[in-house]
Design a protein around this motif. Structure first.
Motif, mmCIF file in Angstrom:
data_model
loop_
_atom_site.group_PDB
_atom_site.id
_atom_site.type_symbol
_atom_site.label_atom_id
_atom_site.label_comp_id
_atom_site.label_asym_id
_atom_site.label_seq_id
_atom_site.Cartn_x
_atom_site.Cartn_y
_atom_site.Cartn_z
ATOM 1 N N VAL A 1 0.832 -1.209 0.000
ATOM 2 C CA VAL A 1 0.000 0.000 0.000
ATOM 3 C C VAL A 1 0.867 1.259 0.000
ATOM 4 C CG1 VAL A 1 -1.657 1.353 1.349
ATOM 5 C CG2 VAL A 1 -2.013 -1.103 1.046
ATOM 6 N N ARG A 2 1.905 1.241 0.828
ATOM 7 C CA ARG A 2 2.787 2.418 0.905
ATOM 8 C C ARG A 2 3.412 2.720 -0.448
ATOM 9 N NH1 ARG A 2 3.064 7.039 2.910
ATOM 10 N NH2 ARG A 2 2.856 7.265 0.673
ATOM 11 N N LEU A 3 3.871 1.714 -1.140
ATOM 12 C CA LEU A 3 4.470 1.898 -2.456
ATOM 13 C C LEU A 3 3.424 2.289 -3.493
ATOM 14 C CD1 LEU A 3 6.863 -1.176 -2.450
ATOM 15 C CD2 LEU A 3 7.598 1.212 -2.511
ATOM 16 N N ALA A 4 2.278 1.587 -3.478
ATOM 17 C CA ALA A 4 1.264 1.798 -4.508
ATOM 18 C C ALA A 4 0.595 3.162 -4.402
ATOM 19 C CB ALA A 4 0.208 0.696 -4.435
ATOM 20 N N LYS A 5 0.552 3.740 -3.198
ATOM 21 C CA LYS A 5 -0.054 5.061 -3.039
ATOM 22 C C LYS A 5 0.828 6.174 -3.600
ATOM 23 C CE LYS A 5 -3.423 4.874 0.688
ATOM 24 N NZ LYS A 5 -3.831 5.477 1.984
ATOM 25 N N SER A 6 2.079 5.864 -3.874
ATOM 26 C CA SER A 6 3.001 6.861 -4.458
ATOM 27 C C SER A 6 3.674 6.249 -5.679
ATOM 28 C CB SER A 6 4.048 7.287 -3.424
ATOM 29 O OG SER A 6 3.444 7.833 -2.271
ATOM 30 N N PRO A 7 2.903 5.967 -6.730
ATOM 31 C CA PRO A 7 3.475 5.295 -7.905
ATOM 32 C C PRO A 7 4.605 6.102 -8.530
ATOM 33 C CG PRO A 7 1.300 6.190 -8.398
ATOM 34 C CD PRO A 7 1.480 6.286 -6.916
ATOM 35 N N ASN A 8 5.629 5.362 -8.941
ATOM 36 C CA ASN A 8 6.817 5.923 -9.609
ATOM 37 C C ASN A 8 7.694 6.782 -8.701
ATOM 38 O OD1 ASN A 8 6.174 4.674 -12.054
ATOM 39 N ND2 ASN A 8 4.871 6.378 -12.689
ATOM 40 N N ARG A 9 7.427 6.773 -7.421
ATOM 41 C CA ARG A 9 8.296 7.474 -6.481
ATOM 42 C C ARG A 9 9.321 6.491 -5.921
ATOM 43 N NH1 ARG A 9 6.702 9.848 -0.443
ATOM 44 N NH2 ARG A 9 8.844 9.915 0.336
ATOM 45 N N ALA A 10 10.585 6.840 -5.975
ATOM 46 C CA ALA A 10 11.641 5.977 -5.465
ATOM 47 C C ALA A 10 11.801 6.172 -3.961
ATOM 48 C CB ALA A 10 12.959 6.274 -6.172
ATOM 49 N N PHE A 11 11.732 5.077 -3.214
ATOM 50 C CA PHE A 11 11.914 5.108 -1.764
ATOM 51 C C PHE A 11 13.261 4.507 -1.409
ATOM 52 C CE2 PHE A 11 7.836 6.297 0.077
ATOM 53 C CZ PHE A 11 6.950 6.109 -0.977
ATOM 54 N N ALA A 12 14.029 5.222 -0.581
ATOM 55 C CA ALA A 12 15.270 4.670 -0.062
ATOM 56 C C ALA A 12 14.947 3.513 0.876
ATOM 57 C CB ALA A 12 16.061 5.742 0.678
ATOM 58 N N THR B 1 13.420 -2.390 -8.616
ATOM 59 C CA THR B 1 14.586 -1.892 -7.891
ATOM 60 C C THR B 1 15.116 -0.637 -8.565
ATOM 61 O OG1 THR B 1 15.194 -4.137 -7.209
ATOM 62 C CG2 THR B 1 16.924 -2.451 -7.118
ATOM 63 N N VAL B 2 15.389 0.369 -7.749
ATOM 64 C CA VAL B 2 16.023 1.591 -8.240
ATOM 65 C C VAL B 2 17.470 1.547 -7.776
ATOM 66 C CG1 VAL B 2 15.988 4.116 -8.239
ATOM 67 C CG2 VAL B 2 13.832 2.834 -8.048
ATOM 68 N N ARG B 3 18.378 1.362 -8.699
ATOM 69 C CA ARG B 3 19.795 1.181 -8.345
ATOM 70 C C ARG B 3 20.320 2.330 -7.494
ATOM 71 N NH1 ARG B 3 22.678 -2.695 -11.047
ATOM 72 N NH2 ARG B 3 21.625 -3.751 -12.789
ATOM 73 N N GLY B 4 20.988 1.952 -6.413
ATOM 74 C CA GLY B 4 21.594 2.942 -5.538
ATOM 75 C C GLY B 4 20.609 3.663 -4.638
ATOM 76 N N VAL B 5 19.308 3.328 -4.737
ATOM 77 C CA VAL B 5 18.294 4.010 -3.911
ATOM 78 C C VAL B 5 17.484 2.997 -3.106
ATOM 79 C CG1 VAL B 5 16.325 5.588 -3.896
ATOM 80 C CG2 VAL B 5 18.152 5.879 -5.596
ATOM 81 N N GLY B 6 16.644 2.241 -3.800
ATOM 82 C CA GLY B 6 15.776 1.295 -3.105
ATOM 83 C C GLY B 6 14.749 0.717 -4.044
ATOM 84 N N TYR B 7 13.454 1.016 -3.792
ATOM 85 C CA TYR B 7 12.385 0.449 -4.599
ATOM 86 C C TYR B 7 11.366 1.521 -4.982
ATOM 87 C CZ TYR B 7 14.077 -3.945 -2.559
ATOM 88 O OH TYR B 7 14.854 -4.993 -2.157
ATOM 89 N N LYS B 8 10.605 1.214 -6.013
ATOM 90 C CA LYS B 8 9.456 2.041 -6.364
ATOM 91 C C LYS B 8 8.374 1.151 -6.953
ATOM 92 C CE LYS B 8 10.675 3.360 -11.142
ATOM 93 N NZ LYS B 8 10.914 4.499 -12.054
ATOM 94 N N PHE B 9 7.154 1.640 -6.878
ATOM 95 C CA PHE B 9 6.030 0.962 -7.503
ATOM 96 C C PHE B 9 5.875 1.581 -8.883
ATOM 97 C CE2 PHE B 9 2.317 -1.731 -7.034
ATOM 98 C CZ PHE B 9 1.467 -1.243 -8.016
ATOM 99 N N SER B 10 6.147 0.820 -9.903
ATOM 100 C CA SER B 10 6.215 1.356 -11.247
ATOM 101 C C SER B 10 4.920 1.148 -12.022
ATOM 102 C CB SER B 10 7.359 0.675 -12.018
ATOM 103 O OG SER B 10 7.430 1.158 -13.340
ATOM 104 N N ILE B 11 4.424 2.239 -12.595
ATOM 105 C CA ILE B 11 3.296 2.127 -13.514
ATOM 106 C C ILE B 11 3.638 2.971 -14.736
ATOM 107 C CG2 ILE B 11 1.564 1.759 -11.744
ATOM 108 C CD1 ILE B 11 0.700 4.657 -12.151
ATOM 109 N N LYS B 12 3.219 2.490 -15.884
ATOM 110 C CA LYS B 12 3.465 3.239 -17.115
ATOM 111 C C LYS B 12 2.485 4.390 -17.206
ATOM 112 C CE LYS B 12 5.102 -0.835 -19.646
ATOM 113 N NZ LYS B 12 4.860 -1.733 -20.804
ATOM 114 N N GLU B 13 2.916 5.482 -17.801
ATOM 115 C CA GLU B 13 2.060 6.646 -17.952
ATOM 116 C C GLU B 13 0.808 6.257 -18.727
ATOM 117 O OE1 GLU B 13 4.073 10.039 -19.423
ATOM 118 O OE2 GLU B 13 2.261 11.275 -19.516
ATOM 119 N N GLY B 14 -0.341 6.624 -18.174
ATOM 120 C CA GLY B 14 -1.593 6.302 -18.835
ATOM 121 C C GLY B 14 -2.196 4.988 -18.377
ATOM 122 N N SER B 15 -1.449 4.240 -17.524
ATOM 123 C CA SER B 15 -1.999 2.985 -17.025
ATOM 124 C C SER B 15 -3.204 3.273 -16.134
ATOM 125 C CB SER B 15 -0.933 2.229 -16.208
ATOM 126 O OG SER B 15 0.148 1.854 -17.031
#
Length: 237
Positions: free
Chosen positions: A166-177, A220-234
């Motif tokens: 939920v934490r990841l999905a509520k902020s799609p495409n945001r990279a979290f350390a 995985t975001v190299r050197g940072v952590g993770y993000k919940f990825s969605i394509k634009e328009g999804s």
């Protein structure tokens, strides 16, 4: 909004009758009382969509009624009173009132105010309902039900897996350390390290990703952590 429930609370019978008449003409279901204690009870049993509330009442004044109702409900509350002093108006709004009209007032103006508040409440309810279900193509996250469906089938997550998703999905495409995400989900006082987080991410991927080795949601975001990825328009809500 026809069919909405209106609770009228006023100790002046003539005003109560007039307000009720105009509300009923608009198709609203109306209940009325002249004392504060009954008003609190009706707010719970009748479950009104809006309350029209006088200040000077028997047994309990309108301010106290408002405070008690507001402690358990966000129903719109419209004060009507012969008191037009700024102090009373400010106090009414401070204890939880949404609006304030002074007597005498035009019944048509009251109807217009009621309609405006009900319309706004409807919009807010729709927004809240939309916020309660997150949809991402094949992935559906039901927040109040605490369920997750992938491709129409329910998958079972642990409490922390669900909170992490939920934490990841509520902020799609945001990279979290890693450290930040661990702190958000597990808390500052939790004992552990980011390996716990990585294990949970791995488990999540196995449950929600078509190909866990090549994730499309939790990436995985190299050197940072993770993000919940969605394509634009999804599609997502």
């Amino acid at each position: 909004m026809s069919g909405s429930r209106i609770l009228v609370v006023d100790d002046e019978a003539d005003i109560t009758e007039l307000i009720s008449l105009y509300m009923e003409r608009e198709g609203y279901l109306v209940r009325a009382t002249d004392n504060g204690e009954d008003a609190v009870a009706l707010a719970a049993s009748f479950r009104p969509d809006l309350i029209i509330l006088d200040i000077q009442l028997k047994h309990m004044d309108g301010f106290d009624v408002c405070k008690q109702v507001r402690s358990v409900s966000d129903v719109p509350i419209l004060f009507v009173s012969c008191k037009n002093d700024d102090t009373d108006i400010i106090h009414g709004l401070t204890v939880g009132g949404d609006d304030y009209m002074t007597k005498p007032f035009s019944p048509s103006q009251l109807v217009a105010r009621v309609k405006a508040h009900l319309r706004r409440q409807t919009v807010n309810d729709r927004r809240r309902a939309a916020d309660e279900v997150l949809r991402f193509d094949r992935l559906v996250i039901d927040l109040p039900g605490r369920t997750v469906h992938v491709g129409g089938k329910e998958v079972f997550l642990s409490t922390k897996e669900f909170e992490l998703l939920v934490r990841l999905a509520k902020s799609p495409n945001r990279a979290f350390a890693l450290d930040d995400l661990y702190t958000i989900v597990w808390g500052h006082d939790s004992m552990g390290d980011t390996r716990t987080l990585m294990v949970h991410v791995s488990n999540l991927r196995k449950k929600i990703e078509p190909d866990p080795a090549n994730p499309t949601y939790i990436v995985t975001v190299r050197g940072v952590g993770y993000k919940f990825s969605i394509k634009e328009g999804s599609p997502h809500v």
